[in-house]
Design an enzyme around this catalytic site. Structure first.
Site, short mmCIF file in Angstrom:
data_model
loop_
_atom_site.label_atom_id
_atom_site.label_comp_id
_atom_site.label_asym_id
_atom_site.label_seq_id
_atom_site.Cartn_x
_atom_site.Cartn_y
_atom_site.Cartn_z
N ASP A 31 -2.22 5.48 -5.25
CA ASP A 31 -2.24 4.65 -4.24
C ASP A 31 -2.69 3.33 -4.59
O ASP A 31 -3.77 2.81 -4.94
CB ASP A 31 -3.37 5.30 -3.42
CG ASP A 31 -3.59 4.43 -2.11
OD1 ASP A 31 -4.48 4.73 -1.39
OD2 ASP A 31 -2.79 3.51 -1.82
N ASP A 88 0.87 -1.12 0.03
CA ASP A 88 0.05 0.04 0.10
C ASP A 88 0.75 1.22 0.18
O ASP A 88 1.36 1.58 0.97
CB ASP A 88 -0.86 -0.08 1.33
CG ASP A 88 -1.83 1.22 1.33
OD1 ASP A 88 -1.90 1.51 2.54
OD2 ASP A 88 -1.84 1.87 0.57
C1 LIG Z 1 -5.44 -2.70 -4.38
O1 LIG Z 1 -6.11 -3.61 -3.12
C2 LIG Z 1 -6.76 -2.79 -2.50
C3 LIG Z 1 -7.02 -3.34 -1.06
C4 LIG Z 1 -8.72 -3.00 -0.55
C5 LIG Z 1 -8.73 -1.61 0.05
C6 LIG Z 1 -9.86 -1.64 0.48
O2 LIG Z 1 -10.88 -1.32 -0.39
C7 LIG Z 1 -10.45 -2.67 1.72
C8 LIG Z 1 -11.45 -3.53 0.92
C9 LIG Z 1 -11.93 -4.60 1.67
C10 LIG Z 1 -11.06 -4.97 3.16
C11 LIG Z 1 -10.23 -4.25 3.33
C12 LIG Z 1 -9.67 -3.13 2.87
C13 LIG Z 1 -8.90 -2.11 3.36
C14 LIG Z 1 -8.91 -1.46 4.52
C15 LIG Z 1 -7.89 -0.69 5.29
C16 LIG Z 1 -6.73 -0.81 4.90
C17 LIG Z 1 -6.31 -1.73 3.59
C18 LIG Z 1 -7.47 -2.44 2.82
C19 LIG Z 1 -10.15 -0.25 1.48
C20 LIG Z 1 -11.52 0.00 2.04
C21 LIG Z 1 -11.74 1.53 2.93
C22 LIG Z 1 -11.27 2.41 2.20
N1 LIG Z 1 -9.91 2.14 1.58
C23 LIG Z 1 -8.66 2.65 2.09
O3 LIG Z 1 -8.71 3.53 3.04
C24 LIG Z 1 -7.61 2.34 1.86
C25 LIG Z 1 -6.57 3.31 1.20
C26 LIG Z 1 -5.32 2.71 1.25
N2 LIG Z 1 -4.09 3.65 0.97
C27 LIG Z 1 -5.04 2.08 2.42
O4 LIG Z 1 -4.17 2.76 3.22
C28 LIG Z 1 -6.62 1.93 3.02
C29 LIG Z 1 -9.94 0.93 0.75
#
Ligand SMILES: COCCCC[C@@](O)(c1ccccc1-c1ccccc1)[C@@H]1CCCN(C(=O)[C@H]2C[C@@H](N)[C@@H](O)C2)C1
Length: 339
Positions: free
Chosen positions: A224, A38
């Site tokens: 990102d 990330d």
């Molecule tokens: C490409 O793969 C993407 C991973 C999915 C990210 C994500 O969609 C997710 C989905 C399902 C479960 C957990 C998480 C997730 C949640 C927190 C950290 C990492 C993954 C995040 C959902 C919430 C908003 N978002 C971010 O703030 C993210 C923004 C990013 N910079 C992180 O710091 C947090 C993206």
């Protein structure tokens, strides 16, 4: 050094074009974890064996057990990291972390409080922040900085390939120390990062079709790898959505009539003197559910409060189109057309 791969590569898994993650190990003997690499954060955390049974998300994921690792070093300092979705809390530990075949002794967080939403939907266990050290919680030196200080990388860069659909194997690739020509064509265009300490650039505008509709006086864009979609200020994205004739879904997504998809305009992000075009193939997620086709738009409105925002966040669907090199030596980001 022939001992380690001079550029550690890690194959990534693509889950539904929205989650991309790869495997690392922590501890001796190796405990395996799937993590999102990330660029929007700078800490490593994985679920802990000390996670309370109240947290379902811990028990559906791999958990680090310090007690069975010969190389574990106790730390115990409290840890909490805030995401848009809520925060993850735990405590610090230190152990050998292996990424792309490269071992580092790393301070990381054992998560003991993992919110069910969204982590019960995560196919990965934790997050490995690839951001700059000054954005790291508790001032912890990030993994890539620990690897750079070993001076074994050909170049102080890392590169990310995200596949456009799940049929591709591998679903993506992280290269530490270089780029992988198998996954891009043509040359790289580079943009200097806007302020030291973030993978963020100055964007010169966003066009829909030929019209530059948003960010006309310049705005911030974060590249990102840890975001699934492209997000922009809610006001701009709602105009973009109306312009392409999409309609809002209940849970905040947008869909368009699949029959209209081919007539939709391209969206262009103007970065560093180049226009990075996303066609409908890049920004429409075409899913067939129970024989019905759902065409969802991979843009989301997100108002990030100042000083970080307002900001556009270019996530996985942008990176799937433009192979991205993150250059810590020159503090710049390079884009090439992904294959
Ligand atoms: C490409 O793969 C993407 C991973 C999915 C990210 C994500 O969609 C997710 C989905 C399902 C479960 C957990 C998480 C997730 C949640 C927190 C950290 C990492 C993954 C995040 C959902 C919430 C908003 N978002 C971010 O703030 C993210 C923004 C990013 N910079 C992180 O710091 C947090 C993206």
């Amino acid at each position: 050094d022939e001992l380690f791969p001079s550029n550690g590569t890690t194959p990534l898994t693509n889950y539904l074009d929205t989650q991309y993650y790869g495997e690392i190990s922590i501890g001796s003997p190796a405990q395996m974890f799937n993590v999102v690499f990330d660029t929007g954060s700078a800490n490593l955390w994985v679920p802990s064996s000390h996670c309370s049974p109240l947290y379902t998300a811990c028990f559906t994921h791999n958990r680090y057990d310090a007690a069975i690792s010969r190389t574990h070093i106790r730390n115990g300092t409290g840890f909490s990291i805030q995401y848009a979705s809520g925060n993850v809390r735990g405590f610090l530990s230190e152990d050998v972390v292996v990424v792309g075949g490269i071992p580092v002794v790393q301070v990381f967080a054992e998560a003991t409080a993992l919110p069910a939403i969204p982590f019960i939907f995560a196919k990965f266990d934790g997050v490995l922040g690839m951001g700059y050290p000054n954005t790291a919680i508790d001032g912890i030196t990030p993994v890539f900085d620990r690897i750079m200080s070993q001076h074994i990388l050909k170049e102080e860069v890392f590169s990310v390939y995200y596949s456009k659909d799940q049929t591709h194997q591998p679903g993506g690739e992280l290269v530490l120390g270089g780029t992988d020509p198998n996954y891009y064509t043509g040359s790289f265009n580079y943009i200097g990062i806007s302020q030291a300490g973030k993978w963020e650039v100055n964007m010169k505008g966003v066009s829909v079709g030929a019209e530059k509709l948003f960010c006309r006086d310049g705005c911030k864009a974060v590249i990102d790898t840890g975001s699934s979609y492209i997000t922009g200020p809610a006001s701009s994205v709602s105009v973009l959505i109306k312009t392409i004739g999409a309609t809002e879904l209940a849970e905040g997504g947008f869909t368009v009539n699949c029959d209209l998809v081919k007539s939709l305009p391209s969206v262009t992000f103007h970065l560093g003197g180049h226009g990075y075009v996303l066609t409908v193939e890049d920004y429409i997620l075409w899913q067939s559910q129970f024989g019905e086709d759902i065409c969802s738009v991979t843009f989301r409105g997100l108002d990030v409060p100042p000083p970080t925002g307002p900001v556009w966040i270019l996530g996985a669907n942008f990176i799937a189109r433009y192979y991205t090199e993150f250059d810590r030596h020159n503090n710049r980001i390079g884009f090439a057309t992904a294959v």
